[in-house]
Each structure stands twice: as structure tokens, then as C-alpha cells.
Design a protein around this motif. Sequence first.
Motif, PDB file in Angstrom:
ATOM      1  N   GLU A 158       0.833  -1.187   0.000  1.00  0.00           N
ATOM      2  CA  GLU A 158       0.000   0.000   0.000  1.00  0.00           C
ATOM      3  C   GLU A 158       0.877   1.250   0.000  1.00  0.00           C
ATOM      4  O   GLU A 158       1.847   1.342   0.760  1.00  0.00           O
ATOM      5  N   GLY A 159       0.553   2.197  -0.875  1.00  0.00           N
ATOM      6  CA  GLY A 159       1.261   3.457  -0.920  1.00  0.00           C
ATOM      7  C   GLY A 159       0.359   4.584  -0.472  1.00  0.00           C
ATOM      8  O   GLY A 159      -0.768   4.323  -0.060  1.00  0.00           O
ATOM      9  N   PRO A 160       0.783   5.797  -0.555  1.00  0.00           N
ATOM     10  CA  PRO A 160       2.124   6.207  -0.958  1.00  0.00           C
ATOM     11  C   PRO A 160       3.159   5.834   0.104  1.00  0.00           C
ATOM     12  O   PRO A 160       2.823   5.638   1.265  1.00  0.00           O
ATOM     13  N   LEU A 161       4.416   5.725  -0.361  1.00  0.00           N
ATOM     14  CA  LEU A 161       5.483   5.376   0.575  1.00  0.00           C
ATOM     15  C   LEU A 161       6.816   5.941   0.114  1.00  0.00           C
ATOM     16  O   LEU A 161       6.959   6.401  -1.017  1.00  0.00           O
ATOM     17  N   GLU A 162       7.755   5.894   1.030  1.00  0.00           N
ATOM     18  CA  GLU A 162       9.113   6.362   0.776  1.00  0.00           C
ATOM     19  C   GLU A 162      10.041   5.177   0.969  1.00  0.00           C
ATOM     20  O   GLU A 162      10.049   4.561   2.038  1.00  0.00           O
ATOM     21  N   LEU A 163      10.816   4.833  -0.059  1.00  0.00           N
ATOM     22  CA  LEU A 163      11.751   3.715   0.026  1.00  0.00           C
ATOM     23  C   LEU A 163      13.160   4.251   0.202  1.00  0.00           C
ATOM     24  O   LEU A 163      13.547   5.211  -0.464  1.00  0.00           O
ATOM     25  N   LEU A 181      11.757  -1.105  -7.803  1.00  0.00           N
ATOM     26  CA  LEU A 181      10.371  -1.090  -8.276  1.00  0.00           C
ATOM     27  C   LEU A 181      10.235  -2.063  -9.445  1.00  0.00           C
ATOM     28  O   LEU A 181      11.156  -2.236 -10.239  1.00  0.00           O
ATOM     29  N   CYS A 228       7.255   7.158  -3.741  1.00  0.00           N
ATOM     30  CA  CYS A 228       6.250   6.486  -4.558  1.00  0.00           C
ATOM     31  C   CYS A 228       4.894   7.041  -4.150  1.00  0.00           C
ATOM     32  O   CYS A 228       4.474   6.851  -3.011  1.00  0.00           O
ATOM     33  N   ASP A 229       4.205   7.715  -5.067  1.00  0.00           N
ATOM     34  CA  ASP A 229       2.940   8.364  -4.710  1.00  0.00           C
ATOM     35  C   ASP A 229       1.709   7.573  -5.123  1.00  0.00           C
ATOM     36  O   ASP A 229       0.591   8.035  -4.968  1.00  0.00           O
ATOM     37  N   ARG A 230       1.896   6.365  -5.653  1.00  0.00           N
ATOM     38  CA  ARG A 230       0.749   5.548  -6.051  1.00  0.00           C
ATOM     39  C   ARG A 230       0.085   4.912  -4.831  1.00  0.00           C
ATOM     40  O   ARG A 230       0.730   4.712  -3.806  1.00  0.00           O
ATOM     41  N   CYS A 231      -1.186   4.541  -4.981  1.00  0.00           N
ATOM     42  CA  CYS A 231      -1.901   3.914  -3.869  1.00  0.00           C
ATOM     43  C   CYS A 231      -1.476   2.454  -3.694  1.00  0.00           C
ATOM     44  O   CYS A 231      -1.627   1.889  -2.613  1.00  0.00           O
ATOM     45  N   VAL A 267       2.045   0.072  -4.704  1.00  0.00           N
ATOM     46  CA  VAL A 267       3.399   0.096  -5.239  1.00  0.00           C
ATOM     47  C   VAL A 267       3.864  -1.337  -5.420  1.00  0.00           C
ATOM     48  O   VAL A 267       3.730  -2.172  -4.521  1.00  0.00           O
TER      49      VAL A 267
END
Length: 58
Positions: A12-17, A45, A27-30, A32
Amino acid sequence: MAFTADGPALVEGPLELVTADGRTILCDRCVVALCLCHRSAIYPLCDTSHRRHRRTVE
Ligand code: FES
């Protein structure tokens, strides 16, 4: 988190890797897709490269 048989881990996003070498990827997608096969040109990714390398079972 969901895992596919030969593909990515869907998280689940968004997240920071933060990668092992210290890069930060936003990553701004819902959802990832994280590469588990290490074939992606945009690793960590998924770029769907896993689809071109499936093994066939005989
Ligand atoms: S899991 Fe999709 S390119 Fe690796």
C-alpha cells in the motif's frame, strides 16, 4: 502486503523507500509494486520484466 507467484510484492502506498545505497525513492501511487525477481531496470520497483522470464515446467 500481497505477494504474487512470480512477480512483485504489492504494498500500500504512498510510501518512501530507502535503498541499501542510501537513495530515497518517493512512490505516490496507492499500490506500489516492489520487484522480487531482481530483473527490473528500475529496481527496487517492478517494471514487469518478470513476465518475460517465466520458466515452463515440463
Ligand atoms: S518482480 Fe516485476 S520485474 Fe521483478
